[in-house]
Enzyme design. Structure first.
Site, PDB file in Angstrom:
ATOM      1  N   ASP A   1      19.606 -69.039   1.850  1.00  0.00           N
ATOM      2  CA  ASP A   1      18.754 -67.854   1.818  1.00  0.00           C
ATOM      3  C   ASP A   1      17.332 -68.301   2.157  1.00  0.00           C
ATOM      4  OD1 ASP A   1      19.016 -64.812   0.448  1.00  0.00           O
ATOM      5  OD2 ASP A   1      16.979 -65.625   0.428  1.00  0.00           O
TER       6      ASP A   1
ATOM      7  N   ASN B   1      33.315 -46.879   3.588  1.00  0.00           N
ATOM      8  CA  ASN B   1      31.946 -46.366   3.606  1.00  0.00           C
ATOM      9  C   ASN B   1      31.761 -45.154   4.497  1.00  0.00           C
ATOM     10  OD1 ASN B   1      31.070 -48.046   1.685  1.00  0.00           O
ATOM     11  ND2 ASN B   1      29.846 -49.352   2.999  1.00  0.00           N
TER      12      ASN B   1
ATOM     13  N   MET C   1      25.716 -59.360  -3.080  1.00  0.00           N
ATOM     14  CA  MET C   1      26.998 -59.594  -2.421  1.00  0.00           C
ATOM     15  C   MET C   1      27.210 -61.065  -2.088  1.00  0.00           C
ATOM     16  SD  MET C   1      28.553 -56.751  -2.393  1.00  0.00           S
ATOM     17  CE  MET C   1      29.898 -57.045  -1.244  1.00  0.00           C
TER      18      MET C   1
ATOM     19  N   HIS D   1      34.755 -56.461   4.804  1.00  0.00           N
ATOM     20  CA  HIS D   1      33.915 -55.672   3.913  1.00  0.00           C
ATOM     21  C   HIS D   1      34.373 -55.935   2.492  1.00  0.00           C
ATOM     22  CE1 HIS D   1      32.519 -51.511   2.311  1.00  0.00           C
ATOM     23  NE2 HIS D   1      31.668 -52.472   2.017  1.00  0.00           N
TER      24      HIS D   1
ATOM     25  N   THR E   1      20.790 -58.326   4.437  1.00  0.00           N
ATOM     26  CA  THR E   1      20.505 -56.892   4.355  1.00  0.00           C
ATOM     27  C   THR E   1      21.114 -56.136   5.525  1.00  0.00           C
ATOM     28  OG1 THR E   1      18.421 -57.359   3.229  1.00  0.00           O
ATOM     29  CG2 THR E   1      18.635 -55.202   4.252  1.00  0.00           C
ATOM     30  N   GLU E   2      21.607 -54.926   5.242  1.00  0.00           N
ATOM     31  CA  GLU E   2      22.294 -54.112   6.245  1.00  0.00           C
ATOM     32  C   GLU E   2      21.275 -53.521   7.232  1.00  0.00           C
ATOM     33  OE1 GLU E   2      26.398 -52.663   6.965  1.00  0.00           O
ATOM     34  OE2 GLU E   2      25.328 -54.447   6.391  1.00  0.00           O
TER      35      GLU E   2
ATOM     36  N   ASN F   1      32.000 -54.590  -4.255  1.00  0.00           N
ATOM     37  CA  ASN F   1      31.117 -55.087  -5.305  1.00  0.00           C
ATOM     38  C   ASN F   1      31.590 -54.597  -6.682  1.00  0.00           C
ATOM     39  OD1 ASN F   1      28.779 -56.270  -6.416  1.00  0.00           O
ATOM     40  ND2 ASN F   1      27.643 -54.366  -6.276  1.00  0.00           N
TER      41      ASN F   1
END
Length: 285
Positions: free
Chosen positions: A31, A187, A12, A137, A88-89, A140
């Protein structure tokens, strides 16, 4: 628009950075893993070179990459007017990140949470600038999707909304406003669908290809739910379902054991080479 920061160089975050750069924005992509950053640049170069072949615009890969600076230190975000978070979620990871962003960024910087399930108001509570936190949001693959969910938190100011809306429009996105609740609209529905599809495979009702064929042939969906899971990332699906389960405390969001097993085994979908399907350089196998 001033410099835009992007935190997280996974699927993403890389897509967001590419979309920003192809829209003329200067980007700093951060990152913790230098290897992930190198992979992100390679992926962006490939996507740009393939764009015209896939029916997209003719992109100059060198020019796009020239707008993207990469690094592992959050201090690189010091001059960014907007920072888009794509890690990461995981609540624990985000809870550690946002206070660090507060320290690294200037007072006026707006934070955009690219999350699929975590409430924006909860994330904003991690910062000293809740009025400058907005949820978006992205879908993708980010560069190819024309719309996104636009989610203000309880404290989000009108000026923050206006700034983020302007940025999204410049990226070619249609912001669709929804209220702040775990999973939002997309979602809240999609993760239940994918989770239940995984249960069908787990229980032996049908294999993945059959489940997806029903959705493609009977309902006209371009992709079945388990193909979609592989595209998004099986691990991301699991984390999102777990967030919904924690937030609503409702058993209907109980994660399928197969998703847990696949995530533990590294079968994360397209990005790992295998999920519900196997993938090679040429595509699905």
């Amino acid at each position: 628009m001033s410099l835009v920061g992007v935190v997280g160089a996974g699927v993403m975050g890389t897509g967001v950075a590419q979309n920003l750069a192809t829209s003329g924005h200067d980007v700093v992509l951060v990152d913790v893993d230098p290897g992930t950053l190198a992979d992100a640049r390679d992926r962006i170069e490939l996507e740009c070179r393939m764009s015209r072949m896939l029916g997209g615009p003719d992109l100059d890969a060198e020019a796009v990459l020239a707008r993207i600076t990469t690094g592992t230190e959050l201090e690189l975000l010091a001059e960014a007017g907007v920072v888009i978070e794509n890690i990461t979620e995981s609540w624990d990871l985000k809870a550690r990140l946002y206070p660090k962003l507060d320290e690294a960024c200037k007072e006026g910087t707006v934070f955009v949470a690219n999350t699929s399930a975590i409430p924006i108001t909860r994330l904003a509570g991690l910062t000293a600038r809740p009025d400058k936190v907005m949820g978006v949001h992205f879908m993708n693959p980010v560069p190819m999707k024309p719309a996104c969910e636009f989610i203000p938190g309880y404290h989000t100011s009108e000026s923050t909304k206006d700034l983020v809306r302007e940025l999204l429009v410049s990226m070619g996105k249609k912001p669709i406003p929804v209220n702040d609740a775990s999973g939002f609209v997309s979602n809240r529905v999609l993760m239940l669908t994918v989770n239940e599809a995984a249960f069908l495979v787990h229980e032996g009702v049908a294999d993945a290809a059959t489940v997806d064929e029903v959705f493609r042939s009977c309902f006209g969906h371009p992709m079945g739910p388990l193909e979609t899971a592989d595209l998004i990332g099986v691990d991301t699906i699991l984390y999102s379902v777990e967030v919904l389960h924690d937030e609503f405390n409702d058993s209907k969001y109980r994660p399928c054991p197969l998703l847990k097993q696949m995530t533990a085994a590294g079968l994360h979908g397209r990005k790992s080479g295998r999920g519900f399907y196997s993938y090679s350089a040429a595509g699905a196998g």
